[in-house]
Design an enzyme around this catalytic site. Structure first.
Site, mmCIF file in Angstrom:
data_model
loop_
_atom_site.group_PDB
_atom_site.id
_atom_site.type_symbol
_atom_site.label_atom_id
_atom_site.label_comp_id
_atom_site.label_asym_id
_atom_site.label_seq_id
_atom_site.Cartn_x
_atom_site.Cartn_y
_atom_site.Cartn_z
ATOM 1 N N TRP A 103 0.847 -1.205 0.000
ATOM 2 C CA TRP A 103 0.000 0.000 0.000
ATOM 3 C C TRP A 103 0.880 1.253 0.000
ATOM 4 O O TRP A 103 0.552 2.258 -0.620
ATOM 5 C CB TRP A 103 -0.899 0.007 1.245
ATOM 6 C CG TRP A 103 -1.784 1.215 1.336
ATOM 7 C CD1 TRP A 103 -3.029 1.354 0.822
ATOM 8 C CD2 TRP A 103 -1.498 2.463 1.992
ATOM 9 N NE1 TRP A 103 -3.532 2.609 1.098
ATOM 10 C CE2 TRP A 103 -2.601 3.308 1.816
ATOM 11 C CE3 TRP A 103 -0.391 2.946 2.696
ATOM 12 C CZ2 TRP A 103 -2.658 4.608 2.326
ATOM 13 C CZ3 TRP A 103 -0.440 4.236 3.201
ATOM 14 C CH2 TRP A 103 -1.571 5.047 3.018
ATOM 15 N N HIS A 104 2.035 1.163 0.695
ATOM 16 C CA HIS A 104 2.905 2.332 0.801
ATOM 17 C C HIS A 104 3.634 2.652 -0.500
ATOM 18 O O HIS A 104 4.070 3.783 -0.708
ATOM 19 C CB HIS A 104 3.914 2.148 1.936
ATOM 20 C CG HIS A 104 3.311 2.360 3.281
ATOM 21 N ND1 HIS A 104 2.624 1.364 3.939
ATOM 22 C CD2 HIS A 104 3.236 3.445 4.082
ATOM 23 C CE1 HIS A 104 2.183 1.829 5.095
ATOM 24 N NE2 HIS A 104 2.526 3.089 5.201
ATOM 25 N N GLY A 105 3.791 1.672 -1.356
ATOM 26 C CA GLY A 105 4.461 1.963 -2.620
ATOM 27 C C GLY A 105 4.710 0.707 -3.417
ATOM 28 O O GLY A 105 4.825 -0.393 -2.865
#
Lengths: 470, 397
Positions: free
Chosen positions: A322-324
């Site tokens: 989700w963060h990258g």
């Protein structure tokens, strides 16, 4: 448009405050319309062409929620089909804009004839508004009434305080406030104070720590000593805390000004005595989102230890992703999954009985290692940086004692970072808040922080928001 | 006063003050008249962006708005000055606005870096370029001298406070590589660093608040260079210290590093000019246009701060000084702003002094220029940070 930019502070904010409060408080739909127009402009300002993506997300989730509520509760299967369609729709948006490049890059490693894909630009805040859209449909599926007016859905998904960097506001949290809310001078005062505190965290602490972290992480490894590398990791830990919690403070504060009550997103995460506790205190809106919408529906801890371990690993791989769209984020997620599983199985009980400073030391060490993984550009860098951190070769002949410069140069900022990362100041405020003199001092401090933040804003060009890229 | 009333009053007052700040700053910013140039930052300020559908859709309009408002914010210089003062005096930071505030000295902060291992190749390349230059100079009957001068932070590198990095290893390696390569190529060169180091106080030769040498350092450079030229057989007259007197300007000197401190520098210094006891008449042309016959650009008042532009009026693409003394040789000097203070002395020893700054002069390459003007002496001035670079005044073509 970032909250800590002159355009936001001196043009956007005065305009939105002015026009919003010019509309009589009884005309809530009109006030909502004002907020919606400003919110969409806020997004358009940063993402001209990708504005269509958020409009698409609004329209899609509005119709999916209506479609779910149109089915009778006993038609479980039909409701599930619509729910899964909405999940596919939202994840489809997320996959296309955020993960397609990453996916094909990795797929091409295994193909003799690589698939050529044009670079797809990542729209700002796509992870946040997609998750909010999903939260809306999930909550309607669970029984909350849907919004018949699409403008209310649009306002919920695009509300500018939390639009591009969170916190992820669950529909159930502000569902009633979309159509009926109280606004008062108390809330405006509390909201503005909270906004200024967030601005101060961002401008005075996060940016300064970011300068330290950036310069240390960019040093040649031949120059990097163990002391310097720990210092860089600590600076990054403070940067990301005050950057993100500052932004959350600003969002929560602006929400209060307009009568919305967003849930807290941070609760002094660095005072944790275990990683399990850390994740109850860090980015609370994301971890509870995954807990309630992924982990528990997967079975959580109800289907035996083996299944629970698989669920934790899956949820944390997704949290990382989700963060990258990068392997270091996946590794970062799995690293925490590993620690959480170990704590769940063995270490948790040991930590509970352990001497508290030792438990703190364990947590902070693991957290700092996590941030190194998070902030590294690639796997090779992670290896080099971590091996330097744990190297026994303490003396670096090229720049001996250089770490001392970062302490000397930023001594006040380090002290403030330590102070604000613990609840000490909050406790003091709560203890003396009934005292009139303290009340005045508190207000004067807020005004002083605003002026000093403007001073820094005028002078510094270094002003990134880490969570914008998610 | 009633407790509830007090709380309400104080709450409203705080709201009014915060809103007052948020509304008054943009209002005052739009009402104030600002110039288009930022003196302290040495750059043009952003202009208002042009509104069009395409500039809105590609985001450039909004970016322009950000830059415009940042640059035109009400009393921007005062905000910057207050920020600098707070960092200097209140927080006592060792580095402020990208300037190291050392004891009675301003230096530039350096990022630690490991010794670079392959300077040798760069030295060979630099020497090859200079050999081509030498061949050209000799083909027109002239002599080439390479003059190397250190930058202020380099010559004062031992004055960096602990634990700041001074890049001594790399600077020494660059210097050694360059002069060894040049010597191996048979090129006459003068390394000024040892001469400056002989001084009891190098801040008498180099500015404390600027990256250049002072006029006193320029004079030492001039005399060492001229002695070298005499050794090479040139018939020139070198002015001695008894031939002129230094005159300290009363104006505060705003050096390049002091300028970054927005007029809040804790280090004060004054520049000097000199007066010849026996004037040497001359004419001066800048970029082909006759200008006042002066080598010093003096301010209008004794109070106005002066910059290094005092010497020769700053960087000019091409300056030609004629002294109408045909018995003396002609010289061509090229290099960056270190040539400016040197030129104020150099013209006294030559018939014609030409000075080029290749960063600004683009009419022809240096080799073609030499072919056209056929000087008796060519002085290639390099400063140590550029010894091995092939950019700016290191472009030999």
């Amino acid at each position: 448009m970032v909250f800590s930019s002159p355009v936001f502070l001196f043009i956007f904010l005065p305009l939105v405050f002015g026009i919003y409060f010019l509309v009589p408080s009884k005309q809530l739909p009109l006030r909502n319309l004002v907020l919606l127009c400003f919110s969409l402009f806020f997004y358009f300002y940063g993402e001209q062409r990708a504005t269509v993506v958020i409009l698409m997300s609004i329209a899609g989730n509005y119709f999916f929620a209506l479609a779910i509520s149109a089915q009778k509760p006993e038609c479980k299967r039909k409701r599930q089909v619509v729910l899964w369609s909405s999940v596919l729709f939202n994840l489809g948006i997320l996959f296309y804009y955020k993960y397609a490049n990453f996916f094909f890059e990795n797929l091409n490693l295994f193909l003799s004839e690589p698939v050529e894909v044009a670079h797809i630009a990542l729209p700002i805040g796509v992870s946040f508004f997609t998750f909010q859209g999903m939260s809306y449909v999930f909550d309607v599926y669970r029984g909350l009434p849907p919004q018949r007016n699409i403008l209310n859905v649009a306002l919920y998904i695009s509300l500018f305080p939390q639009l591009v960097a969170g916190p992820i506001v669950r529909y159930e949290t502000i569902q009633s406030e979309l159509t009926s809310r109280q606004e008062s001078s108390e809330l405006v005062f509390a909201g503005l104070s909270r906004f200024v505190v967030g601005l101060g965290k961002k401008m005075l602490l996060a940016n300064t720590m970011g300068e330290i972290a950036d310069s240390i992480f960019q040093l040649d490894f031949a120059v990097l000593s163990p002391g310097l590398s720990w210092l860089g990791a600590a600076a990054y830990a403070f940067q990301i805390l005050f950057d993100f919690s500052g932004y959350s403070d600003m969002a929560i504060g602006l929400g209060l000004v307009f009568g919305f009550h967003f849930l807290e997103n941070f609760n002094y995460p660095y005072i944790s005595t275990s990683i399990t506790e850390f994740w109850r205190r860090w980015h609370i809106s994301l971890s509870t989102w995954f807990r309630d919408y992924v982990y528990i529906p997967l079975g959580g801890n109800r289907k035996g230890t083996g299944r629970q371990i698989v669920n934790i690993a899956l949820v944390w791989a997704l949290t990382g992703l989700w963060h990258g769209a990068s392997w270091n984020f996946v590794i970062w997620g799995l690293y925490f999954a590993f620690l959480l599983i170990v704590e769940k199985l063995v270490l948790g009980r040991v930590l509970e009985k352990a001497w508290r400073p030792l438990a703190h030391l364990y947590s902070l060490t693991m957290i700092l290692i996590g941030w190194v993984i998070f902030n590294s550009p690639n796997l090779e860098y992670i290896g080099h940086y971590l091996s330097t951190m744990f190297s026994l070769n303490i003396y670096n002949p090229i720049a001996p004692g250089y770490g001392w410069f970062y302490i000397q140069q930023y001594k006040i900022e380090w002290i403030l970072c330590f102070a604000f990362s613990t609840p000490l100041i909050k406790i003091a405020v709560q203890r003396y808040q009934k005292n009139p003199t303290f009340e005045v001092l508190h207000s004067l401090s807020v005004i002083a922080v605003l002026l000093v933040s403007i001073l820094y804003m005028v002078n510094t060009s270094f002003n990134p928001f880490i969570y914008f890229r998610f | 006063m009633n407790r509830r009333l007090f709380s309400k009053l104080h709450r409203w007052m705080t709201i009014v003050v915060i809103m007052g700040i948020l509304y008054s700053i943009p209002l005052l910013s739009f009402l104030q008249k600002t110039g288009s140039y930022s003196f302290y930052e040495n750059r043009m300020l952003a202009e208002a962006p042009v509104f069009s559908v395409s500039s809105v859709m590609d985001g450039s309009f909004f970016e322009g708005c950000e830059e415009y408002l940042s640059d035109r914010i009400y009393k921007r210089n005062r905000w910057m000055s207050a920020y600098t003062a707070a960092h200097l005096h209140l927080l006592k930071k060792p580095v402020v606005n990208d300037v190291v505030v050392a004891e009675d000295l301003l230096l530039t902060p350096l990022t630690p870096q490991p010794p670079f291992l392959s300077y040798g190749d760069l030295g060979v390349r630099a020497a090859d370029d200079l050999r081509r230059l030498k061949d050209k100079v000799e083909s027109v009957g002239g002599k080439l001298v390479v003059l190397g001068v250190p930058e202020q932070y380099s010559i004062l590198r031992d004055r960096y406070p602990f634990p700041l990095f001074n890049n001594d290893v790399n600077l020494t390696a660059i210097e050694t590589t360059f002069f060894n390569s040049v010597a191996q190529a048979g090129i006459e060169a003068v390394n000024m660093k040892p001469y400056y180091e002989r001084s009891s106080d190098r801040t008498l030769l180099y500015a404390k608040t600027d990256h250049h040498y002072r006029l006193e350092g320029a004079y030492l450079t001039y005399s060492v260079l001229c002695e070298k030229l005499v050794d090479l057989g040139l018939n020139i007259r070198i002015i001695k210290e008894e031939d002129f007197e230094y005159v300290e300007l009363p104006n505060p000197f705003l050096g390049s590093r002091a300028k970054k401190l927005i007029g809040r520098s804790p280090v004060e210094e004054h520049l000097s000019i000199y007066k010849l006891k026996d004037e040497i008449p001359f004419t001066r042309c800048d970029n082909g246009v006759p200008v006042d016959a002066s080598v010093f650009a003096l301010p209008n008042s004794d109070e106005a701060p002066v910059e290094y532009l005092v010497y020769m009026g700053g960087d000019v693409a091409e300056t030609v000084i004629q002294t109408s003394r045909p018995e003396l040789p002609d010289v061509l000097l090229f290099g960056n702003s270190f040539t400016n203070a040197l030129e104020t002395f150099l013209y006294t020893s030559f018939n014609e002094t030409r000075s080029l700054d290749l960063r600004l002069y683009h009419e022809m390459g240096i080799l073609e220029y030499i072919e056209e003007y056929r000087p008796d002496v060519v002085v290639c001035l390099r400063y140590d940070l550029e010894y091995l670079l092939q950019s700016g005044n290191g472009i030999i073509e």
